[in-house]
Motif scaffolding. Structure first.
Motif, short mmCIF file in Angstrom:
data_model
loop_
_atom_site.label_atom_id
_atom_site.label_comp_id
_atom_site.label_asym_id
_atom_site.label_seq_id
_atom_site.Cartn_x
_atom_site.Cartn_y
_atom_site.Cartn_z
N UNK A 278 -8.69 4.87 -10.82
CA UNK A 278 -9.13 3.47 -10.68
C UNK A 278 -8.03 2.63 -10.06
N UNK A 279 -6.80 2.82 -10.54
CA UNK A 279 -5.68 2.05 -9.99
C UNK A 279 -5.52 2.37 -8.51
N UNK A 280 -5.52 3.63 -8.18
CA UNK A 280 -5.35 4.05 -6.79
C UNK A 280 -6.46 3.47 -5.90
N UNK A 281 -7.70 3.60 -6.35
CA UNK A 281 -8.83 3.11 -5.55
C UNK A 281 -8.81 1.59 -5.42
N UNK A 282 -8.39 0.89 -6.46
CA UNK A 282 -8.38 -0.58 -6.42
C UNK A 282 -7.18 -1.10 -5.64
N UNK A 283 -5.98 -0.66 -6.00
CA UNK A 283 -4.78 -1.26 -5.44
C UNK A 283 -4.29 -0.64 -4.15
N UNK A 284 -4.58 0.62 -3.92
CA UNK A 284 -4.12 1.27 -2.70
C UNK A 284 -5.22 1.29 -1.64
#
Length: 146
Positions: A88-94
């Motif tokens: 989720x972090x990767x998909x949202x922030x990156x």
């Protein structure tokens, strides 16, 4: 249980993860309708899958009430949730995806916990932040994610 990446394993992962998140939002048992809504599946298909998970010892079912993760199911779901949070972090922030939670839910069962851990360390390798603290701040805790 099927190996990581196997279609049956990924289907199982989505249901376990949905139950895990739902159990953190409301007291179990969780109705099949709620799980179906979270996964955009039909109630009939959801009930059938929950029956399979019960036969595998991952959930306990109470007819007309809902399902609850067993200890084994909760442990597997906890591992999946860690992967879900990292994705989720990767998909949202990156990648700046709008549907980052849904994408992470779909993919959490496709990669092993070891790969998810390496992703976290790679993403935070040069950052001057605590990776664990950053993941806690991502906004996809069991009480938030859908």
């Amino acid at each position: 249980m099927a190996p990581v990446g196997d279609p049956e394993s990924t289907r199982t992962a989505r249901y376990l993860l949905a139950l895990y998140i739902a159990e953190h939002r409301a007291s179990p048992p969780i109705s099949p309708g709620r799980v179906a809504e979270m996964l955009d599946r039909s109630p009939a298909a959801t009930t059938e899958m929950l029956q399979r998970l019960a036969a595998d010892g991952l959930v306990s079912r109470e007819p007309y009430e809902g399902s609850t993760l067993t200890d084994a199911g909760r442990e597997r779901a906890r591992e999946l949730h860690e992967t879900y949070v990292a994705l989720s972090w990767f998909f949202r922030d990156v990648l700046d995806l709008d549907a980052y939670e849904r994408e992470a839910m779909e993919m959490a069962g496709l990669i092993s916990p070891a790969v998810a851990e390496r992703l976290v360390h790679l993403l935070f390798e040069d950052a001057d932040v605590d990776a664990e603290a950053r993941l806690d701040d991502v906004g996809v805790s069991p009480t938030h994610a859908e």
